[in-house]
Scaffold this motif. Structure first.
Motif, PDB file in Angstrom:
ATOM      1  N   THR A 160       0.837  -1.209   0.000  1.00  0.00           N
ATOM      2  CA  THR A 160       0.000   0.000   0.000  1.00  0.00           C
ATOM      3  C   THR A 160       0.865   1.249   0.000  1.00  0.00           C
ATOM      4  OG1 THR A 160      -0.205   0.190   2.440  1.00  0.00           O
ATOM      5  CG2 THR A 160      -1.803  -1.208   1.286  1.00  0.00           C
ATOM      6  N   LYS A 161       1.983   1.219   0.694  1.00  0.00           N
ATOM      7  CA  LYS A 161       2.852   2.392   0.752  1.00  0.00           C
ATOM      8  C   LYS A 161       3.612   2.584  -0.558  1.00  0.00           C
ATOM      9  CE  LYS A 161       1.681   4.087   4.652  1.00  0.00           C
ATOM     10  NZ  LYS A 161       1.036   5.411   4.717  1.00  0.00           N
ATOM     11  N   ALA A 162       3.953   1.484  -1.223  1.00  0.00           N
ATOM     12  CA  ALA A 162       4.518   1.593  -2.572  1.00  0.00           C
ATOM     13  C   ALA A 162       3.477   2.187  -3.514  1.00  0.00           C
ATOM     14  CB  ALA A 162       4.972   0.223  -3.058  1.00  0.00           C
ATOM     15  N   GLY A 163       2.223   1.782  -3.315  1.00  0.00           N
ATOM     16  CA  GLY A 163       1.142   2.318  -4.137  1.00  0.00           C
ATOM     17  C   GLY A 163       0.932   3.798  -3.935  1.00  0.00           C
ATOM     18  N   VAL A 164       1.034   4.271  -2.700  1.00  0.00           N
ATOM     19  CA  VAL A 164       0.884   5.701  -2.421  1.00  0.00           C
ATOM     20  C   VAL A 164       1.992   6.491  -3.110  1.00  0.00           C
ATOM     21  CG1 VAL A 164       1.048   7.435  -0.584  1.00  0.00           C
ATOM     22  CG2 VAL A 164      -0.409   5.426  -0.281  1.00  0.00           C
ATOM     23  N   HIS A 165       3.204   5.991  -3.036  1.00  0.00           N
ATOM     24  CA  HIS A 165       4.331   6.632  -3.729  1.00  0.00           C
ATOM     25  C   HIS A 165       4.073   6.680  -5.238  1.00  0.00           C
ATOM     26  CE1 HIS A 165       8.271   7.412  -5.329  1.00  0.00           C
ATOM     27  NE2 HIS A 165       8.473   6.153  -5.670  1.00  0.00           N
ATOM     28  N   SER A 166       3.615   5.568  -5.808  1.00  0.00           N
ATOM     29  CA  SER A 166       3.321   5.509  -7.237  1.00  0.00           C
ATOM     30  C   SER A 166       2.163   6.424  -7.612  1.00  0.00           C
ATOM     31  CB  SER A 166       3.002   4.063  -7.633  1.00  0.00           C
ATOM     32  OG  SER A 166       2.696   3.963  -9.006  1.00  0.00           O
ATOM     33  N   LEU A 167       1.169   6.508  -6.733  1.00  0.00           N
ATOM     34  CA  LEU A 167       0.038   7.405  -6.973  1.00  0.00           C
ATOM     35  C   LEU A 167       0.518   8.842  -7.124  1.00  0.00           C
ATOM     36  CD1 LEU A 167      -2.997   8.148  -7.054  1.00  0.00           C
ATOM     37  CD2 LEU A 167      -2.954   8.121  -4.532  1.00  0.00           C
ATOM     38  N   MET A 168       1.433   9.276  -6.279  1.00  0.00           N
ATOM     39  CA  MET A 168       1.945  10.643  -6.377  1.00  0.00           C
ATOM     40  C   MET A 168       2.705  10.870  -7.682  1.00  0.00           C
ATOM     41  SD  MET A 168       0.949  12.544  -3.900  1.00  0.00           S
ATOM     42  CE  MET A 168      -0.588  11.706  -4.338  1.00  0.00           C
ATOM     43  N   GLN A 169       3.429   9.865  -8.133  1.00  0.00           N
ATOM     44  CA  GLN A 169       4.151  10.009  -9.408  1.00  0.00           C
ATOM     45  C   GLN A 169       3.171  10.182 -10.565  1.00  0.00           C
ATOM     46  OE1 GLN A 169       6.506   6.353  -9.100  1.00  0.00           O
ATOM     47  NE2 GLN A 169       8.347   7.607  -8.932  1.00  0.00           N
ATOM     48  N   SER A 170       2.144   9.362 -10.598  1.00  0.00           N
ATOM     49  CA  SER A 170       1.172   9.451 -11.688  1.00  0.00           C
ATOM     50  C   SER A 170       0.305  10.697 -11.576  1.00  0.00           C
ATOM     51  CB  SER A 170       0.289   8.203 -11.709  1.00  0.00           C
ATOM     52  OG  SER A 170       1.047   7.060 -12.045  1.00  0.00           O
ATOM     53  N   ALA A 171      -0.087  11.044 -10.354  1.00  0.00           N
ATOM     54  CA  ALA A 171      -0.887  12.244 -10.164  1.00  0.00           C
ATOM     55  C   ALA A 171      -0.107  13.495 -10.536  1.00  0.00           C
ATOM     56  CB  ALA A 171      -1.367  12.328  -8.715  1.00  0.00           C
ATOM     57  N   ALA A 172       1.200  13.481 -10.306  1.00  0.00           N
ATOM     58  CA  ALA A 172       2.035  14.622 -10.701  1.00  0.00           C
ATOM     59  C   ALA A 172       1.941  14.860 -12.197  1.00  0.00           C
ATOM     60  CB  ALA A 172       3.489  14.373 -10.288  1.00  0.00           C
ATOM     61  N   ILE A 173       1.890  13.783 -12.969  1.00  0.00           N
ATOM     62  CA  ILE A 173       1.769  13.897 -14.428  1.00  0.00           C
ATOM     63  C   ILE A 173       0.366  14.358 -14.810  1.00  0.00           C
ATOM     64  CG2 ILE A 173       1.897  12.647 -16.612  1.00  0.00           C
ATOM     65  CD1 ILE A 173       3.817  10.666 -15.145  1.00  0.00           C
ATOM     66  N   ALA A 174      -0.637  13.748 -14.181  1.00  0.00           N
ATOM     67  CA  ALA A 174      -2.025  14.068 -14.527  1.00  0.00           C
ATOM     68  C   ALA A 174      -2.411  15.493 -14.146  1.00  0.00           C
ATOM     69  CB  ALA A 174      -2.964  13.070 -13.835  1.00  0.00           C
ATOM     70  N   LEU A 175      -1.825  16.010 -13.076  1.00  0.00           N
ATOM     71  CA  LEU A 175      -2.284  17.288 -12.528  1.00  0.00           C
ATOM     72  C   LEU A 175      -1.329  18.453 -12.777  1.00  0.00           C
ATOM     73  CD1 LEU A 175      -3.642  15.949  -9.114  1.00  0.00           C
ATOM     74  CD2 LEU A 175      -4.969  16.520 -11.168  1.00  0.00           C
ATOM     75  N   GLY A 176      -0.181  18.172 -13.357  1.00  0.00           N
ATOM     76  CA  GLY A 176       0.785  19.239 -13.598  1.00  0.00           C
ATOM     77  C   GLY A 176       0.227  20.374 -14.436  1.00  0.00           C
ATOM     78  N   LYS A 177      -0.598  20.022 -15.416  1.00  0.00           N
ATOM     79  CA  LYS A 177      -1.158  21.058 -16.292  1.00  0.00           C
ATOM     80  C   LYS A 177      -2.124  21.981 -15.556  1.00  0.00           C
ATOM     81  CE  LYS A 177      -4.526  17.711 -18.165  1.00  0.00           C
ATOM     82  NZ  LYS A 177      -3.781  16.492 -17.772  1.00  0.00           N
ATOM     83  N   HIS A 178      -2.557  21.571 -14.362  1.00  0.00           N
ATOM     84  CA  HIS A 178      -3.426  22.407 -13.543  1.00  0.00           C
ATOM     85  C   HIS A 178      -2.652  23.159 -12.459  1.00  0.00           C
ATOM     86  CE1 HIS A 178      -6.949  20.604 -15.407  1.00  0.00           C
ATOM     87  NE2 HIS A 178      -6.462  19.403 -15.143  1.00  0.00           N
ATOM     88  N   GLY A 179      -1.332  23.026 -12.496  1.00  0.00           N
ATOM     89  CA  GLY A 179      -0.512  23.694 -11.497  1.00  0.00           C
ATOM     90  C   GLY A 179      -0.552  23.040 -10.131  1.00  0.00           C
ATOM     91  N   ILE A 180      -0.931  21.762 -10.107  1.00  0.00           N
ATOM     92  CA  ILE A 180      -1.011  21.026  -8.840  1.00  0.00           C
ATOM     93  C   ILE A 180       0.209  20.117  -8.723  1.00  0.00           C
ATOM     94  CG2 ILE A 180      -2.348  19.395  -7.464  1.00  0.00           C
ATOM     95  CD1 ILE A 180      -4.836  20.362  -9.067  1.00  0.00           C
TER      96      ILE A 180
END
Length: 254
Positions: A160-180
């Motif tokens: 689960t903790k590896a998943g949380v780390h991976s979630l942040m990596q993918s969310a960084a890509i998905a949300l970068g265009k929104h300045g998040i």
């Protein structure tokens, strides 16, 4: 210097441990703070009292992060109270230690639902609010050194903790265009309610201290600086990153 002046910060699992320290630390840096908590009304209220004693507004919202509706409710109540959401600290987590071969199904399911599904729902709900209001934002997820190393009695927890780390990596890509911006912190062994029984064994605690180059186990307050930094404009060009906060334990695991 108050790094979060004028911001609204949401913290899950905010009544105890790392979440509580992060919530109070954010208030110390000028933020209004909403905390999510699962069970202890007294601890949640005392956290809010500390936030308000610092001259900031506080809000406690009870709810089980494993349920998708909890995330929507938490974000909505924070917006009602403070008008906007600037930062989410996704921290809520459990770690019921258990051997692998006879791990109960319900223990696996509950750990995944709280630690990983709960983080997903909270990140998604906060991100949607940030996109709606415009202006970007920051999300900091509390992963763990356990995202990088194994644990005999943590076979349900480390994924689960590896998943949380991976979630942040993918969310960084998905949300970068929104300045998040989306980043994670990876604590080492921090003295919290999650591991207080496990570390009640003096021999085990001494062994863990010896494995840590800085010579001590961590305290919840050790996470405040890294979390506040990643949440602040000082980290304006930092996203998709993972910051170890472990006293050097990971580099000494050899």
């Amino acid at each position: 210097m108050k790094l979060l002046q004028g911001k609204t910060v949401l913290v899950t699992g905010g009544s105890t441990g790392i979440g509580r320290a992060a919530a109070i630390g954010a208030a110390r840096h000028g933020a209004d703070v909403a905390i999510n908590y699962a069970s202890s009304d007294d601890k949640a209220l005392s956290c809010i009292a500390e936030i308000e004693a610092l001259g900031q507004r506080g809000l406690a919202v009870k709810g089980d992060v494993a349920l998708p509706e909890t995330a929507a409710d938490f974000v909505a109540k924070a917006v009602d109270a403070f008008g906007h959401v600037d930062v989410l600290v996704s921290n809520a987590g459990i770690c019921p230690f258990h051997a692998f071969l006879d791990m109960p199904v319900e223990t696996v399911d509950r750990t995944f639902r709280v630690n990983l599904h709960g983080a997903y729902y909270m990140v998604q709900a906060a991100a949607n609010q940030m996109v709606r209001q415009g202006g970007g934002g920051a999300i900091v997820a509390v992963s763990s050194i356990s995202a990088l190393v194994g644990g005999e009695f943590q076979t349900h927890y480390t994924p689960t903790k590896a998943g949380v780390h991976s979630l942040m990596q993918s969310a960084a890509i998905a949300l970068g265009k929104h300045g998040i911006r989306c980043n994670s912190v990876l604590p080492g062994t921090i003295l919290t309610e999650i591991n207080k029984d496990d570390l009640a064994d003096d021999a085990k605690r001494h062994y863990m201290e010896e494995r840590t180059p800085l010579g001590r186990l961590g305290m919840p307050d050790d996470l405040v600086g890294p979390i506040v930094f990643l949440a602040s404009d000082m980290a304006a060009y930092v996203t998709g990153a993972a910051l170890l906060v472990d006293g050097g334990m990971f580099v000494n695991l050899q």
